[in-house]
Design a protein around this motif. Sequence first.
Motif, PDB file in Angstrom:
ATOM      1  N   GLU A  80       0.834  -1.206   0.000  1.00  0.00           N
ATOM      2  CA  GLU A  80       0.000   0.000   0.000  1.00  0.00           C
ATOM      3  C   GLU A  80       0.866   1.252   0.000  1.00  0.00           C
ATOM      4  O   GLU A  80       0.607   2.199  -0.723  1.00  0.00           O
ATOM      5  CB  GLU A  80      -0.913   0.031   1.228  1.00  0.00           C
ATOM      6  CG  GLU A  80      -2.129  -0.839   1.125  1.00  0.00           C
ATOM      7  CD  GLU A  80      -2.984  -0.750   2.380  1.00  0.00           C
ATOM      8  OE1 GLU A  80      -2.989   0.307   3.045  1.00  0.00           O
ATOM      9  OE2 GLU A  80      -3.631  -1.755   2.701  1.00  0.00           O
ATOM     10  N   GLU A 110      -3.465  -2.357 -13.781  1.00  0.00           N
ATOM     11  CA  GLU A 110      -3.526  -2.602 -12.346  1.00  0.00           C
ATOM     12  C   GLU A 110      -2.325  -3.423 -11.901  1.00  0.00           C
ATOM     13  O   GLU A 110      -2.184  -4.567 -12.262  1.00  0.00           O
ATOM     14  CB  GLU A 110      -4.820  -3.328 -11.982  1.00  0.00           C
ATOM     15  CG  GLU A 110      -4.947  -3.685 -10.518  1.00  0.00           C
ATOM     16  CD  GLU A 110      -4.700  -2.529  -9.540  1.00  0.00           C
ATOM     17  OE1 GLU A 110      -5.587  -2.215  -8.762  1.00  0.00           O
ATOM     18  OE2 GLU A 110      -3.604  -1.949  -9.535  1.00  0.00           O
ATOM     19  N   GLY A 113      -1.918  -2.253  -6.621  1.00  0.00           N
ATOM     20  CA  GLY A 113      -2.812  -1.266  -6.020  1.00  0.00           C
ATOM     21  C   GLY A 113      -2.572   0.161  -6.455  1.00  0.00           C
ATOM     22  O   GLY A 113      -3.119   1.093  -5.882  1.00  0.00           O
ATOM     23  N   SER A 115      -3.580   1.836  -9.061  1.00  0.00           N
ATOM     24  CA  SER A 115      -4.751   2.559  -9.568  1.00  0.00           C
ATOM     25  C   SER A 115      -5.637   3.049  -8.431  1.00  0.00           C
ATOM     26  O   SER A 115      -6.164   4.152  -8.472  1.00  0.00           O
ATOM     27  CB  SER A 115      -5.551   1.681 -10.520  1.00  0.00           C
ATOM     28  OG  SER A 115      -6.059   0.547  -9.846  1.00  0.00           O
ATOM     29  N   ARG A 116      -5.798   2.255  -7.395  1.00  0.00           N
ATOM     30  CA  ARG A 116      -6.622   2.657  -6.247  1.00  0.00           C
ATOM     31  C   ARG A 116      -6.002   3.874  -5.554  1.00  0.00           C
ATOM     32  O   ARG A 116      -6.674   4.831  -5.232  1.00  0.00           O
ATOM     33  CB  ARG A 116      -6.781   1.499  -5.273  1.00  0.00           C
ATOM     34  CG  ARG A 116      -7.650   1.845  -4.083  1.00  0.00           C
ATOM     35  CD  ARG A 116      -7.823   0.674  -3.149  1.00  0.00           C
ATOM     36  NE  ARG A 116      -6.514   0.220  -2.703  1.00  0.00           N
ATOM     37  CZ  ARG A 116      -6.231  -1.037  -2.387  1.00  0.00           C
ATOM     38  NH1 ARG A 116      -7.142  -1.964  -2.484  1.00  0.00           N
ATOM     39  NH2 ARG A 116      -5.028  -1.363  -1.980  1.00  0.00           N
ATOM     40  N   ALA A 119      -6.382   7.004  -7.819  1.00  0.00           N
ATOM     41  CA  ALA A 119      -7.748   7.559  -7.843  1.00  0.00           C
ATOM     42  C   ALA A 119      -7.990   8.502  -6.670  1.00  0.00           C
ATOM     43  O   ALA A 119      -8.735   9.466  -6.789  1.00  0.00           O
ATOM     44  CB  ALA A 119      -8.766   6.425  -7.835  1.00  0.00           C
ATOM     45  N   LYS A 120      -7.326   8.248  -5.561  1.00  0.00           N
ATOM     46  CA  LYS A 120      -7.515   9.085  -4.371  1.00  0.00           C
ATOM     47  C   LYS A 120      -6.843  10.447  -4.504  1.00  0.00           C
ATOM     48  O   LYS A 120      -7.227  11.389  -3.839  1.00  0.00           O
ATOM     49  CB  LYS A 120      -6.956   8.372  -3.132  1.00  0.00           C
ATOM     50  CG  LYS A 120      -7.735   7.138  -2.757  1.00  0.00           C
ATOM     51  CD  LYS A 120      -7.103   6.452  -1.556  1.00  0.00           C
ATOM     52  CE  LYS A 120      -7.838   5.172  -1.219  1.00  0.00           C
ATOM     53  NZ  LYS A 120      -7.187   4.451  -0.107  1.00  0.00           N
TER      54      LYS A 120
END
Length: 128
Positions: A80, A110, A113, A115-116, A119-120
């Motif tokens: 992360e 992808e 992680g 892309s996640r 996006a934030k």
Amino acid sequence: MRIGFFSPQWPVEATHNGIVTYVDSITRALESMGHECVVITSTDLTEDGESRAIELAPAQSSFASKFIDKMPIGADRHFERKAAQFAGRIAAASKTAKATGPIDIFEIEESFGRSRALAKMLGAPVAV
């Protein structure tokens, strides 16, 4: 529409990679339909200096980041953190592209992680 893409290397003529081939093909098709495409890359292999890609700035390496990287944490937290660091570099590079207009949507494959995390912090929808 202004569409951003991430490619691990650029241009397609200088490297053999499925993602690079895809980004090259899709940007050519979209541009032929009148869209503007922005390519953000980790490694720009263009030799003539006429690249249309925005290269990511090198990762920051400080004493604190080296210390934090060695702290014992679960593998999920490590990935992360790495994904967030990489996404931050993409978001920073996208600010260069935004100087000439906003990116309406950003596409990235992808991995880990990214892309996640992106996006934030990007301020535009992210498609995977």
